[in-house]
Design a protein around this motif. Structure first.
Motif, PDB file in Angstrom:
ATOM      1  N   LEU A 181       0.882  -1.080   0.081  1.00 52.09           N
ATOM      2  CA  LEU A 181      -0.062  -0.127   0.142  1.00 52.09           C
ATOM      3  C   LEU A 181       0.972   1.066  -0.034  1.00 52.09           C
ATOM      4  O   LEU A 181       1.651   1.324   0.831  1.00 52.09           O
ATOM      5  CB  LEU A 181      -0.974  -0.046   1.161  1.00 52.09           C
ATOM      6  CG  LEU A 181      -1.862   1.061   1.421  1.00 52.09           C
ATOM      7  CD1 LEU A 181      -3.122   0.922   0.198  1.00 52.09           C
ATOM      8  CD2 LEU A 181      -2.640   1.081   2.801  1.00 52.09           C
TER       9      LEU A 181
ATOM     10  N   PRO B 117     -11.310  18.017  13.884  1.00 50.80           N
ATOM     11  CA  PRO B 117     -10.684  17.096  14.547  1.00 50.80           C
ATOM     12  C   PRO B 117      -9.189  17.808  14.917  1.00 50.80           C
ATOM     13  O   PRO B 117      -8.562  18.427  14.090  1.00 50.80           O
ATOM     14  CB  PRO B 117     -10.349  16.116  13.303  1.00 50.80           C
ATOM     15  CG  PRO B 117     -11.319  16.197  12.514  1.00 50.80           C
ATOM     16  CD  PRO B 117     -11.681  17.617  12.482  1.00 50.80           C
ATOM     17  N   VAL B 118      -8.841  17.779  16.153  1.00 49.57           N
ATOM     18  CA  VAL B 118      -7.725  18.272  16.516  1.00 49.57           C
ATOM     19  C   VAL B 118      -7.036  17.264  17.476  1.00 49.57           C
ATOM     20  O   VAL B 118      -7.515  16.524  18.295  1.00 49.57           O
ATOM     21  CB  VAL B 118      -8.139  19.486  17.479  1.00 49.57           C
ATOM     22  CG1 VAL B 118      -6.521  19.965  18.274  1.00 49.57           C
ATOM     23  CG2 VAL B 118      -8.538  20.587  16.741  1.00 49.57           C
TER      24      VAL B 118
ATOM     25  N   ALA C 196      -1.873  11.425   4.191  1.00 47.67           N
ATOM     26  CA  ALA C 196      -1.453  10.217   3.424  1.00 47.67           C
ATOM     27  C   ALA C 196      -2.190   9.167   3.696  1.00 47.67           C
ATOM     28  O   ALA C 196      -2.362   8.094   2.660  1.00 47.67           O
ATOM     29  CB  ALA C 196      -0.238   9.876   3.878  1.00 47.67           C
ATOM     30  N   SER C 197      -3.068   9.192   4.691  1.00 49.74           N
ATOM     31  CA  SER C 197      -4.244   8.186   4.828  1.00 49.74           C
ATOM     32  C   SER C 197      -5.309   8.018   3.843  1.00 49.74           C
ATOM     33  O   SER C 197      -6.049   7.192   3.783  1.00 49.74           O
ATOM     34  CB  SER C 197      -4.907   8.238   6.191  1.00 49.74           C
ATOM     35  OG  SER C 197      -5.598   9.335   6.399  1.00 49.74           O
TER      36      SER C 197
ATOM     37  N   LEU D 236      -7.681  10.330   4.118  1.00 48.43           N
ATOM     38  CA  LEU D 236      -9.008  10.610   4.926  1.00 48.43           C
ATOM     39  C   LEU D 236      -9.155  12.254   5.065  1.00 48.43           C
ATOM     40  O   LEU D 236     -10.021  12.973   4.952  1.00 48.43           O
ATOM     41  CB  LEU D 236      -8.989  10.228   6.367  1.00 48.43           C
ATOM     42  CG  LEU D 236      -8.955   8.550   6.616  1.00 48.43           C
ATOM     43  CD1 LEU D 236      -8.988   8.355   8.143  1.00 48.43           C
ATOM     44  CD2 LEU D 236     -10.209   8.056   5.573  1.00 48.43           C
ATOM     45  N   TYR D 237      -8.112  12.982   4.772  1.00 48.53           N
ATOM     46  CA  TYR D 237      -8.084  14.410   4.848  1.00 48.53           C
ATOM     47  C   TYR D 237      -7.229  14.999   3.720  1.00 48.53           C
ATOM     48  O   TYR D 237      -6.191  14.557   3.305  1.00 48.53           O
ATOM     49  CB  TYR D 237      -7.523  15.034   6.103  1.00 48.53           C
ATOM     50  CG  TYR D 237      -8.364  14.540   7.456  1.00 48.53           C
ATOM     51  CD1 TYR D 237      -9.526  15.201   7.760  1.00 48.53           C
ATOM     52  CD2 TYR D 237      -7.819  13.318   8.024  1.00 48.53           C
ATOM     53  CE1 TYR D 237     -10.409  14.614   8.767  1.00 48.53           C
ATOM     54  CE2 TYR D 237      -8.804  12.900   9.196  1.00 48.53           C
ATOM     55  CZ  TYR D 237      -9.826  13.477   9.516  1.00 48.53           C
ATOM     56  OH  TYR D 237     -10.577  13.116  10.686  1.00 48.53           O
TER      57      TYR D 237
ATOM     58  N   THR E 259      -7.785  -0.774   2.801  1.00 50.90           N
ATOM     59  CA  THR E 259      -7.008  -1.543   3.637  1.00 50.90           C
ATOM     60  C   THR E 259      -8.091  -1.918   4.947  1.00 50.90           C
ATOM     61  O   THR E 259      -8.790  -0.851   5.438  1.00 50.90           O
ATOM     62  CB  THR E 259      -6.163  -0.673   4.493  1.00 50.90           C
ATOM     63  OG1 THR E 259      -5.380  -0.172   3.147  1.00 50.90           O
ATOM     64  CG2 THR E 259      -5.167  -1.288   5.322  1.00 50.90           C
TER      65      THR E 259
ATOM     66  N   LEU F 257      -3.635   2.958   7.533  1.00 51.58           N
ATOM     67  CA  LEU F 257      -4.151   3.405   6.395  1.00 51.58           C
ATOM     68  C   LEU F 257      -3.363   3.860   5.327  1.00 51.58           C
ATOM     69  O   LEU F 257      -3.658   4.050   4.128  1.00 51.58           O
ATOM     70  CB  LEU F 257      -5.309   4.458   6.664  1.00 51.58           C
ATOM     71  CG  LEU F 257      -6.800   3.833   7.250  1.00 51.58           C
ATOM     72  CD1 LEU F 257      -7.667   4.997   7.366  1.00 51.58           C
ATOM     73  CD2 LEU F 257      -7.272   2.481   6.464  1.00 51.58           C
TER      74      LEU F 257
ATOM     75  N   TRP G  90     -13.007  11.647  15.054  1.00 52.11           N
ATOM     76  CA  TRP G  90     -12.702  12.563  16.275  1.00 52.11           C
ATOM     77  C   TRP G  90     -12.802  13.982  16.039  1.00 52.11           C
ATOM     78  O   TRP G  90     -12.660  14.408  14.915  1.00 52.11           O
ATOM     79  CB  TRP G  90     -11.191  12.251  16.785  1.00 52.11           C
ATOM     80  CG  TRP G  90      -9.959  12.564  15.901  1.00 52.11           C
ATOM     81  CD1 TRP G  90      -9.387  13.701  15.620  1.00 52.11           C
ATOM     82  CD2 TRP G  90      -9.796  11.811  14.745  1.00 52.11           C
ATOM     83  NE1 TRP G  90      -8.591  13.485  14.858  1.00 52.11           N
ATOM     84  CE2 TRP G  90      -8.668  12.431  13.869  1.00 52.11           C
ATOM     85  CE3 TRP G  90     -10.266  10.417  14.117  1.00 52.11           C
ATOM     86  CZ2 TRP G  90      -7.893  11.854  12.856  1.00 52.11           C
ATOM     87  CZ3 TRP G  90      -9.659   9.902  12.841  1.00 52.11           C
ATOM     88  CH2 TRP G  90      -8.468  10.827  12.435  1.00 52.11           C
TER      89      TRP G  90
ATOM     90  N   ASP H 277     -18.368  11.046  10.975  1.00 52.42           N
ATOM     91  CA  ASP H 277     -17.154  10.673  10.297  1.00 52.42           C
ATOM     92  C   ASP H 277     -16.703   9.070  10.514  1.00 52.42           C
ATOM     93  O   ASP H 277     -16.353   8.308   9.400  1.00 52.42           O
ATOM     94  CB  ASP H 277     -15.973  11.299  10.828  1.00 52.42           C
ATOM     95  CG  ASP H 277     -15.994  12.955  10.488  1.00 52.42           C
ATOM     96  OD1 ASP H 277     -16.849  13.136   9.555  1.00 52.42           O
ATOM     97  OD2 ASP H 277     -15.088  13.440  10.992  1.00 52.42           O
TER      98      ASP H 277
ATOM     99  N   ARG I 203     -16.941   6.378   7.546  1.00 52.31           N
ATOM    100  CA  ARG I 203     -15.776   5.432   7.146  1.00 52.31           C
ATOM    101  C   ARG I 203     -16.000   4.058   7.225  1.00 52.31           C
ATOM    102  O   ARG I 203     -15.567   3.233   6.746  1.00 52.31           O
ATOM    103  CB  ARG I 203     -14.670   5.958   7.937  1.00 52.31           C
ATOM    104  CG  ARG I 203     -14.048   7.324   7.650  1.00 52.31           C
ATOM    105  CD  ARG I 203     -12.997   8.144   8.562  1.00 52.31           C
ATOM    106  NE  ARG I 203     -13.014   9.257   8.108  1.00 52.31           N
ATOM    107  CZ  ARG I 203     -12.554  10.368   8.855  1.00 52.31           C
ATOM    108  NH1 ARG I 203     -12.284  10.212  10.096  1.00 52.31           N
ATOM    109  NH2 ARG I 203     -12.545  11.567   8.577  1.00 52.31           N
TER     110      ARG I 203
END
Lengths: 402, 361
Positions: free
Chosen positions: A6, A84-85, A107-108, A110-111, B2, B96, B226, B250, B254
């Motif tokens: 991956l 998210p923090v 890199a995931s 998600l953001y 994944t 991920l 989160w 969220d 996911r």
């Protein structure tokens, strides 16, 4: 790090913000420094906080400023409300560890846009050394007595014994750092020094003298990290994070005194070498001396910069000091080391390592101003924290490699 | 996509009468238990993610000491100091990303190290220093403010108090009754002693992996979300919890959860007070806001089965037990395919994390 099928989503630094650094910055409070840094990075990235998906706060020991878990207080000043923090804390390495956490957000997959921000007012506590005197193991090592100065003095003595380092060679590193820092408008210390001035400066813990050492700085830093899609949206000038890694050492300095299998001991920085190997592997760097254009390395004292150069593969073990004397690591040398003046000129602990990353980003973007390294396309930033224990390395490139 | 697995969990929870343990020993015990549970050795990890609180551990840069017993020597290490849940989601992000395959997450709290109420004193030093610190806010006081807001907003205050007592009795998991709860002394109005967790010592560790290794399958972390609200307690919606709703949205997106109430069979929820648990039901999608009290009084919902934080909670890292408990429930079977673990931190749950954990087919 394991071989990976991956692949990480590409991540770039697209905006950098730094405050002016100084001894106290009396007017701005801690959270105002955070806000100023965040706004500066967002402006550089041509964004507002509404464009940001998540925030990572770099906050080293909160005891330096007397607010426990200050991330709770900071949320409103870094645009974190209803986002998210998270907060990262790895001592002096915190700034780059926070970048690393931000990297993984993007890199995931998600953001797309993450703000990494931090600040420090190191003298808020009066004298940071009084805080750092308490970081040692209370049963076995605290009474030696260790401070963050004496721990490096001991490392330097070991390196001198093994490799013949002289105080004059250490002073040459300081001369280079101060020369570069004088060109950096944000640096805390902006004045040239001579070798004699360094040698005649007050001894802190032999062989370290005042001008071999970093200051205690106030100021902030922030970076905006973005996915490839976000980079393309606004045609940013990206500095791609092609490699990033960290390695921890054992806490106990007494356990680092013997030679390791790599031939390192306490005079060197073995965990930095481990982190560098991992980051270089990610970035496809097999020949650091010929593939790296510029380095911003976390060296709080002059002998640390010397052994860091070796751990990063820029010189063989025990051979870097003469290269500093020859100008190999000068701003106009073969591989400029700390063109910003480095930690010797600016040390706001929570973000000291992030400033290394920010300066490396500016170098790749071609935006470093008077201390720009001509044609820099591959830059390395490093962080260090704890008892010279936590090390991280990031490789930034003008081209997308990941 | 994944699949992230939770292949091992470990807990070190000394009981009264046990020989005293150092903090390092607690961490080491939980880390080695998680590795044994996953069938791994430390050498097979490619990183360690910890959540260490300087304030609770009583040290500056606590991770200098504590990362070692968690297994980080000459390995990747990061300390995510805002919440143990943030350490877990950092590992999730690293897996991920494809940069890591196998990570150990560890967090802890050792209340006995700071006996005599000093943790609440330390908490007071995390309040905004210029305007609010002198107000005396602490974690307990903020939790009580939230409970007060909850009960004031309820259509029937007596039913809200009864529901809170029912939740507290259930979460003690020791045969306690609501009458016992209501008879216990007030500690911070309107919370009574048996509605507040007893501070304990504990360390928890979890092995987070990319799926594919033989022996790692079984339990998956299907989604995580989160979110954070303001640091100014007075400016927050302490009843509506919009940040928890965002975290849940969220996590569910996911994980592919469409109807949480129907799809989730086990809920391990934040219960620093029973009111905090009741307030979480609606943002998490367990029920509509007006149904929460009835649901709690009926006592049939699969929430905090086995007991909640009121059994005793280690400061800071203790809530990681929610994940350990969810994994245990899923491993036990009983038709449960999905669990939600909610971890909250900061004053009155300023930081909210929702984790959707599943049993792999």
């Amino acid at each position: 790090m394991s071989a990976s099928v991956l692949r990480p989503q590409p991540v770039a630094a697209i905006g950098v913000g730094q405050t002016r650094f100084g001894p106290t910055r009396e007017a701005p409070t801690y959270v105002e420094l955070l806000h100023e840094s965040a706004q500066s990075a967002l402006a550089a990235a041509e964004m507002t906080i509404d464009d940001i998906d998540a925030v990572v706060l770099a906050l080293a020991p909160e005891s330096l400023m007397g607010v426990n878990h200050a991330e709770r207080w900071c949320v409103d000043y870094i645009g974190g409300r209803l986002k998210p923090v998270m907060r990262v804390q790895t001592g002096g390495a915190t700034g780059l560890s926070a970048v690393q956490a931000g990297y993984h957000h993007v890199a995931s997959g998600l953001y797309d846009r993450v703000l990494v921000v931090g600040a420090d007012r190191v003298r808020e506590s009066g004298d940071a050394q009084k805080i750092f005197n308490k970081i040692w193991d209370p049963f076995y090592e605290r009474d030696l007595p260790f401070t963050t100065i004496t721990m490096i003095a001991m490392s330097a003595v070991r390196y001198m014994h093994r490799h013949g380092l002289t105080e004059r060679q250490m002073a040459r590193v300081s001369v280079k750092a101060h020369h570069n820092g004088a060109l950096n408008p944000n640096a805390h210390i902006r004045r040239e020094v001579t070798i004699d001035e360094v040698l005649e400066s007050r001894t802190l813990a032999w062989p370290l003298k005042l001008l071999d050492a970093c200051p205690q700085s106030a100021g902030g830093c922030a970076v905006v990290l973005a996915s490839a899609d976000a980079v393309d949206e606004r045609r940013h000038v990206p500095a791609w994070i092609s490699g990033v890694a960290m390695s921890g050492e054992t806490y106990f300095i007494g356990d680092r005194l013997e030679l390791s299998e790599r031939g390192f001991d306490y005079g060197d920085a073995e965990a930095l070498a481990v982190a560098a190997e991992r980051a270089y592997a990610m970035a496809g760097i097999t020949d650091p001396r010929n593939q790296i254009d510029v380095v911003e390395t976390y060296a709080s004292f002059t002998p640390v910069e010397i052994h860091n150069a070796e751990a990063l593969g820029l010189a063989d073990l025990g051979t870097a000091a003469p290269l500093f004397e020859e100008g190999f690591f000068d701003l106009d040398g073969e591989i400029p080391l700390n063109p910003s003046g480095g930690v010797i000129c600016t040390n706001p602990i929570s973000v000291t390592a992030m400033v290394r990353f920010a300066e490396a980003t500016l170098q790749v973007q071609g935006r470093a101003g008077a201390h720009q390294v001509r044609g820099a396309q591959t830059a390395v930033a490093t962080g260090a924290g704890g008892s010279h224990q936590f090390f991280n390395v990031a490789v930034l490139t003008g081209e997308r490699r990941a | 996509m994944t699949t992230v697995t939770l292949s091992g969990v470990g807990a070190a929870m000394p009981q009264p009468g046990d020989a005293p343990s150092s903090l390092e020993w607690l961490i080491y015990q939980s880390a080695t238990a998680a590795l044994v549970d996953a069938g791994l050795t430390r050498a097979e990890l490619d990183g360690v993610v910890i959540a260490a609180s300087d304030q609770v551990d009583g040290r500056a840069i606590s991770s200098m000491l504590t990362s070692g017993p968690a297994g980080a020597y000459l390995n990747e290490e990061i300390n995510v100091a805002s919440s143990p849940a943030h350490a877990l989601v950092t590992a999730y992000l690293q897996i991920l990303s494809g940069t890591h395959e196998r990570l150990l997450v560890s967090s802890w709290g050792k209340a006995s190290e700071t006996a005599g109420g000093s943790i609440q004193a330390a908490e007071r030093l995390s309040v905004e220093p210029f305007y609010e610190r002198d107000g005396g806010l602490s974690a307990l006081a903020a939790t009580a403010l939230q409970a007060s807001a909850h009960r004031a907003a309820a259509p029937d205050r007596a039913r809200a108090e009864a529901a809170a007592a029912a939740v507290a009795a259930r979460n003690h998991a020791d045969g306690m009754t609501p009458a016992d709860v209501l008879a216990s002394p007030l500690v911070a109005w309107p919370l009574r002693a048996l509605e507040c967790p007893r501070e304990t010592d504990a360390a928890f560790s979890i092995v987070v992996e990319r799926s594919g290794r033989a022996g790692s399958e079984g339990i998956s972390l299907d989604g995580a979300g989160w979110c954070t609200d303001s640091g100014r307690v007075a400016e927050r919606d302490l009843v509506g919890l919009p940040h928890l709703a965002r975290a849940a949205a969220d996590a569910y997106e996911r994980a592919g959860v469409r109807d949480a109430a129907a799809e989730v069979g086990d809920w391990q929820l934040h219960d620093y007070s029973p009111d905090a648990e009741l307030l979480a039901y609606a943002p998490l999608g367990l029920c509509a806001p007006e149904e929460a009290l009835e649901l709690a009084l009926a006592g049939a919902q699969p929430v905090n089965r086995g007991g909640g934080s009121l059994r005793g909670e280690a400061p800071f890292g203790g809530p990681l037990r929610k994940v350990v408990d969810a994994v245990s429930q899923l491993r036990a079977g009983a038709g449960v395919e999905r669990a939600v673990a909610q971890i909250a931190g900061g004053f009155a749950g300023q930081f909210q994390t929702v984790l959707v954990i599943g049993r792999q087919a």
